[in-house]
Design a protein around this motif. Structure first.
Motif, PDB file in Angstrom:
ATOM      1  N   LEU A 318     -41.429 -52.699  40.512  1.00 63.38           N
ATOM      2  CA  LEU A 318     -40.988 -51.714  39.961  1.00 63.38           C
ATOM      3  C   LEU A 318     -41.829 -50.559  40.769  1.00 63.38           C
ATOM      4  CD1 LEU A 318     -40.319 -49.871  37.693  1.00 63.38           C
ATOM      5  CD2 LEU A 318     -42.298 -50.813  36.419  1.00 63.38           C
ATOM      6  N   LEU A 319     -42.805 -50.822  41.491  1.00 70.76           N
ATOM      7  CA  LEU A 319     -43.718 -49.596  41.948  1.00 70.76           C
ATOM      8  C   LEU A 319     -42.714 -49.127  43.417  1.00 70.76           C
ATOM      9  CD1 LEU A 319     -46.197 -48.052  42.128  1.00 70.76           C
ATOM     10  CD2 LEU A 319     -47.384 -49.753  43.465  1.00 70.76           C
ATOM     11  N   ARG A 320     -42.234 -50.169  43.928  1.00 69.96           N
ATOM     12  CA  ARG A 320     -41.356 -49.856  45.018  1.00 69.96           C
ATOM     13  C   ARG A 320     -40.288 -48.897  44.752  1.00 69.96           C
ATOM     14  NH1 ARG A 320     -42.247 -55.339  46.554  1.00 69.96           N
ATOM     15  NH2 ARG A 320     -40.148 -56.004  45.777  1.00 69.96           N
ATOM     16  N   HIS A 321     -39.619 -49.591  43.581  1.00 64.03           N
ATOM     17  CA  HIS A 321     -38.395 -48.520  43.019  1.00 64.03           C
ATOM     18  C   HIS A 321     -38.786 -47.284  42.841  1.00 64.03           C
ATOM     19  CE1 HIS A 321     -34.547 -47.864  41.389  1.00 64.03           C
ATOM     20  NE2 HIS A 321     -34.946 -47.582  40.244  1.00 64.03           N
ATOM     21  N   LEU A 322     -39.869 -47.180  42.073  1.00 67.32           N
ATOM     22  CA  LEU A 322     -40.454 -45.613  41.527  1.00 67.32           C
ATOM     23  C   LEU A 322     -40.855 -44.832  42.838  1.00 67.32           C
ATOM     24  CD1 LEU A 322     -42.804 -46.398  38.693  1.00 67.32           C
ATOM     25  CD2 LEU A 322     -40.866 -45.474  38.614  1.00 67.32           C
ATOM     26  N   THR A 323     -41.283 -45.704  44.150  1.00 70.57           N
ATOM     27  CA  THR A 323     -41.493 -44.961  45.292  1.00 70.57           C
ATOM     28  C   THR A 323     -40.330 -44.487  45.914  1.00 70.57           C
ATOM     29  OG1 THR A 323     -43.722 -46.455  45.568  1.00 70.57           O
ATOM     30  CG2 THR A 323     -42.594 -45.134  47.275  1.00 70.57           C
ATOM     31  N   SER A 324     -39.438 -45.349  45.899  1.00 75.18           N
ATOM     32  CA  SER A 324     -37.946 -44.866  46.718  1.00 75.18           C
ATOM     33  C   SER A 324     -37.377 -43.730  45.673  1.00 75.18           C
ATOM     34  CB  SER A 324     -37.403 -46.108  46.499  1.00 75.18           C
ATOM     35  OG  SER A 324     -35.896 -45.835  46.914  1.00 75.18           O
ATOM     36  N   ILE A 325     -37.548 -43.821  44.420  1.00 73.15           N
ATOM     37  CA  ILE A 325     -37.029 -42.685  43.657  1.00 73.15           C
ATOM     38  C   ILE A 325     -37.670 -41.525  43.796  1.00 73.15           C
ATOM     39  CG2 ILE A 325     -36.724 -42.162  41.201  1.00 73.15           C
ATOM     40  CD1 ILE A 325     -34.487 -43.793  41.827  1.00 73.15           C
ATOM     41  N   LEU A 326     -38.939 -41.385  44.097  1.00 72.82           N
ATOM     42  CA  LEU A 326     -39.566 -40.241  44.301  1.00 72.82           C
ATOM     43  C   LEU A 326     -39.806 -39.771  45.698  1.00 72.82           C
ATOM     44  CD1 LEU A 326     -42.382 -40.983  41.609  1.00 72.82           C
ATOM     45  CD2 LEU A 326     -40.655 -39.105  41.454  1.00 72.82           C
ATOM     46  N   GLY A 327     -38.748 -40.208  46.598  1.00 73.11           N
ATOM     47  CA  GLY A 327     -38.699 -39.621  47.922  1.00 73.11           C
ATOM     48  C   GLY A 327     -39.880 -40.215  48.674  1.00 73.11           C
ATOM     49  N   ASN A 328     -40.381 -41.459  48.400  1.00 74.49           N
ATOM     50  CA  ASN A 328     -41.301 -42.088  49.188  1.00 74.49           C
ATOM     51  C   ASN A 328     -42.818 -41.609  48.894  1.00 74.49           C
ATOM     52  OD1 ASN A 328     -39.859 -44.139  50.371  1.00 74.49           O
ATOM     53  ND2 ASN A 328     -39.102 -42.939  52.066  1.00 74.49           N
ATOM     54  N   ASP A 329     -43.120 -40.899  47.770  1.00 79.22           N
ATOM     55  CA  ASP A 329     -43.973 -40.522  47.431  1.00 79.22           C
ATOM     56  C   ASP A 329     -44.913 -41.541  46.572  1.00 79.22           C
ATOM     57  OD1 ASP A 329     -46.524 -38.961  46.404  1.00 79.22           O
ATOM     58  OD2 ASP A 329     -45.320 -37.210  45.898  1.00 79.22           O
ATOM     59  N   GLY A 330     -45.732 -42.162  47.477  1.00 80.43           N
ATOM     60  CA  GLY A 330     -46.326 -43.343  46.741  1.00 80.43           C
ATOM     61  C   GLY A 330     -47.399 -43.086  45.784  1.00 80.43           C
ATOM     62  N   VAL A 331     -48.075 -42.237  46.100  1.00 83.92           N
ATOM     63  CA  VAL A 331     -49.254 -41.858  45.102  1.00 83.92           C
ATOM     64  C   VAL A 331     -48.739 -41.113  43.795  1.00 83.92           C
ATOM     65  CG1 VAL A 331     -51.202 -40.001  44.798  1.00 83.92           C
ATOM     66  CG2 VAL A 331     -50.581 -40.735  47.077  1.00 83.92           C
ATOM     67  N   ALA A 332     -47.650 -40.430  43.981  1.00 82.93           N
ATOM     68  CA  ALA A 332     -47.094 -39.844  42.722  1.00 82.93           C
ATOM     69  C   ALA A 332     -46.230 -41.238  41.920  1.00 82.93           C
ATOM     70  CB  ALA A 332     -45.752 -38.959  43.128  1.00 82.93           C
ATOM     71  N   ALA A 333     -45.878 -42.226  42.864  1.00 88.03           N
ATOM     72  CA  ALA A 333     -45.336 -43.406  41.916  1.00 88.03           C
ATOM     73  C   ALA A 333     -46.225 -44.175  41.438  1.00 88.03           C
ATOM     74  CB  ALA A 333     -44.595 -44.231  43.006  1.00 88.03           C
TER      75      ALA A 333
END
Length: 592
Positions: A318-333
């Motif tokens: 799920l964290l990988r998917h959120l990061t991908s959806i948010l343009g690779n913004d891992g902190v925001a994810a």
């Protein structure tokens, strides 16, 4: 071994009547059943849960309402939108020498006068229920059972009608107990005046003639008047989400009967149902009710033990998917994941402990059209109750956010902010432009701020206002920091790519929904040793930055709880506390 003389689903009133007759026959006094059950509910509970037959009961909603027979057992899932008070009804009466019951029925047969020793007045509560606001399509229950039952019953009726007369059909649909013979007073009245009963007329034309047809039904918002028996008031509260199982009737039938009612029932109560649309509001006489959790809205995902490897796999995916959806913004994810896991788990003074509203900033209208849309779709696929509200001056000036009491019709008129516990709201402020708020707009802005800060909504009862507690996750998308919606987390959005909107397989979505529902409800504590570490870190942080206050420390503790929960753990570890401090450091760097 002979089975029961009634069909729980097709003829639930048969079970009610026969158990009543059996109890009275054993010498029980009807006066002892005021506010009590005589064994009928236990039979239904055994059938539905001990024998696991709940899935056989059709679900009542806008898609199935025209396929389900009246006087059959149905389920309705919804939120208690209004509480309409209590009403008195003739619960039992003496028909000749035999006691009868009207429990779980709209039509009160009663051949004796009011206040006669040969009748008993009982009380029931009236609840106006609606489908849960923001209910997403994946969380809706299937209507296949109801449709199949209709098609099967229609086929059977067509075959039988060629060899059965009206009387035979009546006795088949509504079997009576042995002592309720054709010559009893009530039976005679039913033959002489068919309109005085809810018997179905097999002569009606149409492919499903014995089913109720409601014109102009809004399939997405079918309400239901639920009548509650023998339950303490504290069990059912405004905005709670319940599944009600009971006998289906329709107010249109009830209202037509009231035209010719005799005087014995006049003055028992104010009939609140006259203020409901008679052709749109089905009525359910509740036999059993149960409060629903998120688990009850998961499809094909029965609650299972949150095993560490399952939680870890779901979290990482799920964290990988959120990061991908948010343009690779891992902190925001990471912050988005914590936001999706947040809930109000306690209240201290005026503080809703556990909430974690999130304000993603640096989002223009163009960015919102891409990332905001994707994020909305993801959240809609993960959580059962969600809404997205584009905030504009016009919306604020015209929207009805707070529920309001209308005393002319004695109804609580719903507002946008009357929501079920665990609902999620996205507010898109990128549409907000310069303008003037009228008095309604100012009041709506105040309501939104109170919901964000305090998790409370003021209900307007005209002569006074009442604060109702809420538990709503709030995500704000804006270009700069939102002043109207002061979130717990201000997170500048910094995508490094265009992101991805890949289709997620259904089984993966189900696993993520199970993960969020499971870890979100886990208990949490801080061990004494870890509590000392946290206290020392808070003191050190305060010495380094005097601007830090109790709200900041509360936010850090909430983040610690949520990070632990995200790993499926119930206590805060040093590793997870270090993650909290690192996430905060990265966030503060972006704010500089």
């Amino acid at each position: 071994m002979v089975g029961p003389m009634y069909d729980f689903v097709a003829n639930p009133l048969g079970a009610v009547r026969l158990t009543f007759d059996k109890t009275i026959g054993s010498g029980s006094d009807p006066s002892s059943f005021d506010g009590k059950d005589w064994g009928a509910v236990d039979l239904f509970r055994h059938f539905l849960f001990d024998q696991a037959r709940l899935s056989q009961v059709p679900i009542l909603n806008g898609a199935t309402v025209n396929w389900i027979k009246p006087n059959t057992l149905v389920r309705f899932r919804g939120m208690i939108q209004d509480m309409l008070g209590n009403e008195l009804y003739v619960g039992a009466y003496k028909d000749g020498s035999v006691w009868r019951t009207n429990k779980f029925m709209d039509i009160s047969q009663c051949p004796v006068e009011l206040n006669s020793p040969n009748m008993r007045l009982w009380e029931r509560r009236l609840l106006y229920c609606v489908p849960v606001p923001g209910l997403n399509s994946w969380a809706e229950s299937t209507s296949e059972v109801a449709v199949n039952m209709c098609m099967d019953s229609t086929s059977e009726q067509r075959d039988k009608r060629s060899r059965m007369d009206i009387e035979a059909v009546d006795h088949n649909d509504f079997p009576v107990s042995g002592d309720e013979s054709e010559d009893s007073p009530s039976a005679k009245r039913m033959r002489e005046d068919p309109s005085s009963s809810q018997y179905l007329d097999p002569k009606n034309e149409g492919p499903c003639s014995s089913h109720v047809i409601l014109p102009d039904v809004d399939r997405d918002s079918l309400p239901c008047l639920v009548k509650i028996y023998d339950s303490p008031e504290s069990e059912l509260k405004l905005n709670d989400v319940f599944e009600f199982v009971g006998v289906l009737t329709f107010d249109s039938e009830l209202l037509s009967e009231k035209v010719d009612q005799d005087e014995f029932s006049n003055g028992l109560c104010d009939d609140v149902s006259v203020n409901l649309p008679p052709n749109k509001v089905p009525c359910l006489h509740c036999v059993i009710h149960r409060k629903l959790t998120v688990y009850d809205f998961l499809q094909n995902s029965p609650p299972t033990e949150p095993k560490p490897h399952l939680v870890k796999e779901a979290r990482e995916a799920l964290l990988r998917h959120l990061t991908s959806i948010l343009g690779n913004d891992g902190v925001a994810a990471h912050f988005m994941l914590l936001h999706l896991l947040s809930r109000v788990h306690a209240r201290a003074d005026n503080v809703a402990v556990g909430k974690l509203s999130l304000n993603l900033t640096c989002i223009s209208k163009e960015i919102a059209s891409v990332f905001g849309t994707r994020l909305s779709i993801v959240i809609k696929n993960l959580l059962p109750f969600t809404k997205c509200i584009p905030l504009t001056v016009e919306y604020l000036n015209t929207a009805s956010l707070a529920p309001k009491k209308d005393y002319q019709i004695n109804r609580l008129i719903p507002g946008v902010l009357q929501l079920a516990e665990g609902s999620h709201l996205i507010f898109d402020e990128t549409c907000l432009e310069t303008g003037t708020l009228n008095s309604a707009g100012v009041e709506n802005a105040r309501l939104l701020k109170a919901l964000t800060e305090l998790q409370k909504v003021e209900y307007d009862f005209k002569y006074y206002k009442m604060e109702m507690m809420a538990d709503v996750q709030m995500l704000i998308l804006s270009e700069g920091k939102s002043n109207m919606l002061p979130a717990d987390i201000i997170m500048p959005f910094q995508p490094s790519s265009a992101g991805s909107s890949d289709v997620v397989p259904a089984e993966v979505l189900e696993a993520w929904r199970w993960y969020l529902a499971t870890v979100r409800s886990m208990p949490h504590l801080i061990e004494p040793d870890m509590q000392k570490v946290v206290e020392n870190d808070l003191v050190t942080a305060r010495q380094a930055d005097r601007s830090l206050g109790s709200q900041d420390f509360s936010r850090w503790l909430t983040m610690g709880r949520l990070i632990s929960a995200s790993f499926g753990e119930t206590s805060l570890s040093l590793e997870h506390w270090q993650m909290v401090k690192e996430l905060e450091r990265l966030r503060i760097d972006r704010l500089k």
